[in-house]
Design a protein around this motif. Sequence first.
Motif, PDB file in Angstrom:
ATOM      1  N   ILE A   1       0.828  -1.208   0.000  1.00  0.00           N
ATOM      2  CA  ILE A   1       0.000   0.000   0.000  1.00  0.00           C
ATOM      3  C   ILE A   1       0.863   1.258   0.000  1.00  0.00           C
ATOM      4  O   ILE A   1       0.606   2.200  -0.751  1.00  0.00           O
ATOM      5  CB  ILE A   1      -0.980  -0.008   1.192  1.00  0.00           C
ATOM      6  CG1 ILE A   1      -2.026  -1.110   1.006  1.00  0.00           C
ATOM      7  CG2 ILE A   1      -1.646   1.355   1.362  1.00  0.00           C
ATOM      8  CD1 ILE A   1      -2.876  -1.395   2.236  1.00  0.00           C
TER       9      ILE A   1
ATOM     10  N   GLN B   1     -10.483   5.553  -0.581  1.00  0.00           N
ATOM     11  CA  GLN B   1      -9.719   4.894   0.473  1.00  0.00           C
ATOM     12  C   GLN B   1     -10.366   5.130   1.839  1.00  0.00           C
ATOM     13  O   GLN B   1     -10.474   4.202   2.646  1.00  0.00           O
ATOM     14  CB  GLN B   1      -8.277   5.394   0.480  1.00  0.00           C
ATOM     15  CG  GLN B   1      -7.446   4.765   1.583  1.00  0.00           C
ATOM     16  CD  GLN B   1      -6.042   5.280   1.579  1.00  0.00           C
ATOM     17  OE1 GLN B   1      -5.160   4.645   1.041  1.00  0.00           O
ATOM     18  NE2 GLN B   1      -5.835   6.439   2.176  1.00  0.00           N
TER      19      GLN B   1
ATOM     20  N   GLN C   1      -4.480   5.783   5.623  1.00  0.00           N
ATOM     21  CA  GLN C   1      -3.632   4.592   5.515  1.00  0.00           C
ATOM     22  C   GLN C   1      -3.160   4.152   6.895  1.00  0.00           C
ATOM     23  O   GLN C   1      -3.194   2.968   7.217  1.00  0.00           O
ATOM     24  CB  GLN C   1      -2.444   4.844   4.593  1.00  0.00           C
ATOM     25  CG  GLN C   1      -2.823   4.852   3.134  1.00  0.00           C
ATOM     26  CD  GLN C   1      -1.669   5.155   2.211  1.00  0.00           C
ATOM     27  OE1 GLN C   1      -0.572   5.491   2.646  1.00  0.00           O
ATOM     28  NE2 GLN C   1      -1.921   5.063   0.915  1.00  0.00           N
TER      29      GLN C   1
ATOM     30  N   ILE D   1      -7.353  -1.546  -1.481  1.00  0.00           N
ATOM     31  CA  ILE D   1      -6.693  -0.239  -1.348  1.00  0.00           C
ATOM     32  C   ILE D   1      -5.450  -0.191  -2.224  1.00  0.00           C
ATOM     33  O   ILE D   1      -5.247   0.769  -2.973  1.00  0.00           O
ATOM     34  CB  ILE D   1      -6.338   0.059   0.123  1.00  0.00           C
ATOM     35  CG1 ILE D   1      -7.604   0.347   0.935  1.00  0.00           C
ATOM     36  CG2 ILE D   1      -5.367   1.239   0.219  1.00  0.00           C
ATOM     37  CD1 ILE D   1      -7.370   0.440   2.440  1.00  0.00           C
TER      38      ILE D   1
ATOM     39  N   ASN E   1      -5.472   2.294  -5.449  1.00  0.00           N
ATOM     40  CA  ASN E   1      -4.553   3.430  -5.396  1.00  0.00           C
ATOM     41  C   ASN E   1      -3.489   3.344  -6.485  1.00  0.00           C
ATOM     42  O   ASN E   1      -3.142   4.359  -7.092  1.00  0.00           O
ATOM     43  CB  ASN E   1      -3.909   3.545  -4.018  1.00  0.00           C
ATOM     44  CG  ASN E   1      -4.884   3.986  -2.948  1.00  0.00           C
ATOM     45  OD1 ASN E   1      -6.061   4.206  -3.201  1.00  0.00           O
ATOM     46  ND2 ASN E   1      -4.391   4.104  -1.725  1.00  0.00           N
TER      47      ASN E   1
END
Length: 160
Positions: free
Chosen positions: A17, A60, A105, A138, A142
């Motif tokens: 991520i 997100q 995050q 995610i 992303n």
Amino acid sequence: MENDQRRKLVSELITLIEKGNAHVTLEEATAGLAPELRSVTIENLPYSIWQLVEHIRIAQKDIVDFSTSAEHDALAWPDDYWPKPVDTVSDSDWENSLKDIKKDQKRFFDLLNHEKNDLFSPLSWGTGQTLLREAMLIADHNSYHTAEIVVARRLLKNWR
């Protein structure tokens, strides 16, 4: 799953991520972007770089909120996930959006790191979603839109 294996898996998910492994990170894709180009919509592309960054932030946050609580308020697709075009984007709006992406995050990483949270069991309020699936979602989402940012910057002649 034993704790050592769990820690290794969580570490790999967090790295995926944050760093993208084989991909440019969002931080790299947005670094040094000329402020006047943030809101430019390029011919034959549907979104500006600002809209892409905001979409990453919104989507997100929605994933993290969903992963955190059954009380999550679902967003309406696609209207709630995509910001409208704007003429300019202030430095503070730009920086706040990028900070919020990092903040969400971290909230998700805290979920992953908490050993009581099973990575493989479906969330009781979902339709089969697991923390592992949401982590991969995610990372995938992303990285997809980060690549679009790089393409837009190339077309704007504002890339490395």
